[in-house]
Each structure stands twice: as structure tokens, then as C-alpha cells.
Design an enzyme around this catalytic site. Structure first.
Site, PDB file in Angstrom:
ATOM      1  CG  ASP A  14      -2.109  -0.945   1.055  1.00  0.00           C
ATOM      2  OD1 ASP A  14      -2.316  -1.422  -0.077  1.00  0.00           O
ATOM      3  OD2 ASP A  14      -2.790  -1.212   2.064  1.00  0.00           O
ATOM      4  NE  ARG A  94      -0.463   3.845  13.340  1.00  0.00           N
ATOM      5  CZ  ARG A  94       0.233   2.808  12.896  1.00  0.00           C
ATOM      6  NH1 ARG A  94       1.543   2.768  13.066  1.00  0.00           N
ATOM      7  NH2 ARG A  94      -0.335   1.810  12.285  1.00  0.00           N
ATOM      8  CG  ASP A 123      -3.560   3.275  13.119  1.00  0.00           C
ATOM      9  OD1 ASP A 123      -3.463   3.542  14.344  1.00  0.00           O
ATOM     10  OD2 ASP A 123      -3.374   2.135  12.658  1.00  0.00           O
ATOM     11  CB  SER A 174      -4.778  -5.354   7.933  1.00  0.00           C
ATOM     12  OG  SER A 174      -4.228  -4.147   8.408  1.00  0.00           O
TER      13      SER A 174
HETATM   14  N1  ARG Z   1      -7.499  -1.400  16.354  1.00  0.00           N
HETATM   15  C1  ARG Z   1      -6.179  -1.013  16.730  1.00  0.00           C
HETATM   16  C2  ARG Z   1      -6.080   0.461  16.977  1.00  0.00           C
HETATM   17  O1  ARG Z   1      -6.929   1.185  16.575  1.00  0.00           O
HETATM   18  C3  ARG Z   1      -5.121  -1.519  15.786  1.00  0.00           C
HETATM   19  C4  ARG Z   1      -5.007  -0.875  14.449  1.00  0.00           C
HETATM   20  C5  ARG Z   1      -3.768  -1.349  13.771  1.00  0.00           C
HETATM   21  N2  ARG Z   1      -3.748  -1.208  12.374  1.00  0.00           N
HETATM   22  C6  ARG Z   1      -3.667  -2.234  11.499  1.00  0.00           C
HETATM   23  N3  ARG Z   1      -3.525  -1.942  10.249  1.00  0.00           N
HETATM   24  N4  ARG Z   1      -3.695  -3.480  11.848  1.00  0.00           N
HETATM   25  O2  ARG Z   1      -5.150   0.908  17.593  1.00  0.00           O
END
Ligand code: ARG
Length: 412
Positions: A14, A94, A123, A174
Site C-alpha cells: 500500500d 502513531r 490510525d 492487516s
Molecule cells: N485497532 C487497533 C487500533 O486502533 C489496531 C489498528 C492497527 N492497524 C492495522 N492496520 N492493523 O489501535
């Protein structure tokens, strides 16, 4: 001269597509930034790939130490678990990546930053809000939010533009990973009734295949921060890596969570966080020993708020700083050692000690040497129960009186 943009680049399909697309569709010269937070991917390969695809500059930053010290360990001191379950691994990385994006943008004179988040997750919120706090003059571009391309479309685009597509079949999930934990989404996990298939797990052994004998580990903390394992002083990266390994060997740290995303979606999230899970339970146990009751109870409210704020992308906010000040104040005596027993996916704290322990044997014991004032208990209870006694008296007097009017009125 083309304007520059700094893209958070993972090396995956991506963000690789994003490099070319920011160039073609938006007319940017693309600087990639890959931040090492312990995700365990080949960073040199990512660097080479970004250059090959056409990045004008490639930056790779090792931020593992800072990630643990300034982000994960703050969450640990706060006992932050979103909805009581998720140790917030992705959410913690992040704001750090966003800060490095902003700093890189300043260094190279970019007018914008970019990330590969879609429009469905948390994110994107964390990147955008962090960027707004640290570099409000910068534009934020999220190509995958604007063009929600399917996997097939991404592969087609890559093929057309000479972007290398991974030869082996990529994971159906993912995944986001760092030293604080892995998050696994999509594929078979989208059915909340279905048990996570074995192939989602990378750090933890199947409890059925764990060693026959339990593993014990002693974790030492100083003012709420983990500093040693089994008496051996360790820096954060070594300590967390080692704990990921030993807890993972015993299948500890698997989490299956039906989660409320900030953007309104309920999603099924699977996490693997051996070190974070063990540290969190051990830290809380040491607080049980060293925090006086009212602080301990009040801190639970703070923990939930802290986790929520972090999950919601509000790391760079006055409230987080204020809560950190409170949390740090509570940690002055959270020093000591906790003994953890782990076996076949389970963990338990089986011992704890501290120079600041509030556990007073002469108060707690039922044996000889009892220093507790038993006589004082009766007087204490007399006053403690006074409001209840008062209520009860009024209540029983009422029951002997005629019926309470119902307010309906009307003829008798
Ligand atoms: N649900 C989790 C959060 O909002 C994990 C997100 C992680 N992203 C991924 N692409 N797996 O922090």
C-alpha cells in the site's frame, strides 16, 4: 521545482503504491520516512525499495528506545488498556511517527506529510490530529482515504508502474507491529464467532504446545518503570524483547477483542502482546502493594481516561500532560520486584516485595504479634454505619403508618 511531501513508509504494497501515486496524481516529490519501532521488518530492503520506486530521498529512523521510554512506558505507568483489553501498541506509535514526519518535513522543506491509512480506522485520526498539534502549517494527504483501492487494484497499479509486488502470497491479514505488540485484522477474523486461526500468531506459542513446566520471571520496577528481569538490569529494548520471548514461549499475551473504534465501527481485533500484558499485570500488582487505598482507587478512573484519550489520538493534548503529571506523582514509591508465573497461556503474580511496601504484617496477621486495635473497630463501625442505621429507622417507622399516597386522587 516540484513540492515535497514526506510519506510514512512501511515497505508494504500500500505505501509503495502511495510513493508513485503521490508523484503521479498529486505532483509531489516524495521523501519516505520509515520508523523502526520494533516491527521486525527488513529496513534496508524497505530503503532500497523506496528508492527503486522513485522516492527522491529515503530516511530510516530507529526510534525503538524512544518509543518505549516516552510512549509505551507512560501508558504502562498509567495502566492504560483500552476497554480493559488492548494495550494500545498501534495507538502509541502513531504520535511518535507523526512527530518524526513533521520534523522530517521541516528538515527537507516539505509542504505536506502523508500516511497510508484508510478512512475506516483510528490510525488516520491519530496521524492527522498529531500533525495538527505539531505542524499545523503542514497539509496532510491520505491517498488511501481518497482512493479506497481494493487489493486487486493495488496490485494492478503496482504492476503497471514497475513497483515490485511481493512474490510470495502476502498475508491475508492487516498487521501492525512494534515492541509493545502486534495487531491483526481482516480475513477470517472478521467473523467474530470464529476462533482466530493459528496462522495469526507470531509471538506466542499455542498453549497446547507450551513447555511442561511453568516459567518464573522476576520483574523489578523503579518508580513505575521496569528496569530488570531476574535481577539483571536491562535497558528498555532488551527488557521488552526478552519478555516478549519468555512470555510468548508460554503462550501468554493473546487478546481477542470486540472493539469500539473512534470512527463508530465495532470491529474484531486480535492482538499479541506478551511483554505488555505481563508488565501491565505486574505493575498493577506492585501498585497494590505500594499505593494507599484512595490513590489506588482514584487511579483506576485515570487509567480508563488515559487509555481512551490515547486511543482517540489525543496524545499531544493538555489533558494527557496533566494526567501524566498525576500518574508520575503516584509512581514515586512504585519500586520493587514482582514474581510472575507463566504456564500454557496463563499468567499469575505469585510474589511481590518493595522497600515502600504498605503491607504491615502486624496489622494483617491473625497470628501472634497482632498490633491492630480491635476495640477501635466497634466505634468505627458505629459511625460508619450511622447513615444506614438512620435510614433504616425511618423506613421501619414508615411501614407502621398508613399507606403512602399514590398521587392518583379520585373518589374514596
Ligand atoms: N485497532 C487497533 C487500533 O486502533 C489496531 C489498528 C492497527 N492497524 C492495522 N492496520 N492493523 O489501535
Amino acid at each position: 521545482m516540484l513540492k515535497k511531501i514526506v510519506l510514512a513508509y512501511s515497505g508494504g504494497l500500500d505505501t509503495s503504491v502511495c510513493v508513485r501515486w503521490l508523484n503521479d496524481a498529486y505532483g509531489y516529490e516524495v521523501v519516505t520516512l520509515t520508523v523502526d519501532v520494533g516491527q521486525g521488518v527488513d529496513l534496508e530492503a524497505a530503503r532500497a525499495k523506496a528508492l527503486q520506486i522513485g522516492a527522491c530521498e529515503v530516511s530510516v529512523i530507529d526510534a525503538r528506545e524512544e518509543f518505549l521510554r516516552d510512549f509505551a512506558f507512560r501508558a504502562l505507568k498509567a495502566n492504560a488498556l483500552y476497554e480493559g483489553k488492548y494495550p494500545l501498541a498501534s495507538a502509541l506509535s502513531r504520535p511518535l511517527i507523526a512527530r518524526l514526519l513533521v520534523e522530517t518535513a521541516e528538515r527537507v522543506g516539505a509542504e505536506a506529510i502523508a500516511h497510508g491509512c484508510t478512512g475506516k480506522g483510528n490510525d488516520q485520526v491519530r496521524f492527522d490530529v498529531s500533525a495538527a498539534a505539531l505542524g499545523p502549517h503542514l497539509k496532510v494527504v491520505a491517498p488511501l482515504r481518497e482512493w479506497a483501492m481494493s487489493r486487486e487494484q493495488a496490485i494492478d497499479y503496482a504492476a503497471e508502474h514497475g513497483i515490485p509486488v511481493p512474490a510470495q502470497k502476502e498475508s491475508p491479514y492487516s498487521i501492525d507491529a512494534n515492541l509493545w505488540g502486534r495487531s491483526i485484522e481482516c480475513g477470517a477474523l472478521e467473523d467474530p464467532w470464529r476462533e482466530p486461526p493459528e496462522d495469526v500468531w507470531l509471538l506466542t506459542r499455542d498453549p497446547a504446545d507450551c513447555p511442561d513446566r511453568p516459567t518464573y520471571v522476576e520483574i523489578s520496577f523503579e518508580q513505575g518503570l521496569p528496569v530488570a528481569l531476574d535481577g539483571k538490569a536491562m535497558e528498555p529494548i532488551e527488557l521488552v524483547s526478552e519478555l516478549n520471548r519468555v512470555a510468548g514461549e508460554q503462550g501468554v499475551g493473546r487478546i481477542d477483542h470486540i472493539e469500539n473504534r473512534l470512527v463508530g465501527i465495532k470491529s474484531r481485533e486480535v492482538y499479541e502482546a506478551p511483554a505488555a500484558t505481563v508488565l501491565m499485570v505486574a505493575h498493577r500488582d506492585l501498585e497494590d502493594l505500594t499505593l494507599e487505598r484512595e490513590t489506588a482507587h482514584f487511579k483506576r478512573i485515570i487509567s480508563d481516561k488515559y487509555a481512551e484519550l490515547l486511543y482517540y489520538g489525543l496524545w499531544y493534548s493538555p489533558l494527557r500532560e496533566a494526567l501524566d503529571a498525576f500518574v508520575d506523582q503516584t509512581q514515586v514509591n512504585v519500586t520493587g520486584t514482582v514474581r510472575v508465573k507463566m504456564h500454557r497461556g496463563q499468567m499469575m503474580i505469585v510474589g511481590r516485595k518493595s522497600p515502600y511496601s504498605l503491607y504491615d504484617l502486624s496489622l494483617a496477621t491473625y497470628d501472634t504479634g497482632d498490633g491492630y486495635n480491635h476495640a477501635a473497630a466497634a466505634g468505627f463501625i458505629e459511625l460508619w454505619g450511622l447513615p444506614v442505621r438512620t435510614c433504616a429507622k425511618v423506613q421501619s417507622a414508615r411501614q407502621t403508618r398508613p399507606e403512602v399516597p399514590t398521587g392518583k386522587g379520585g373518589a374514596r
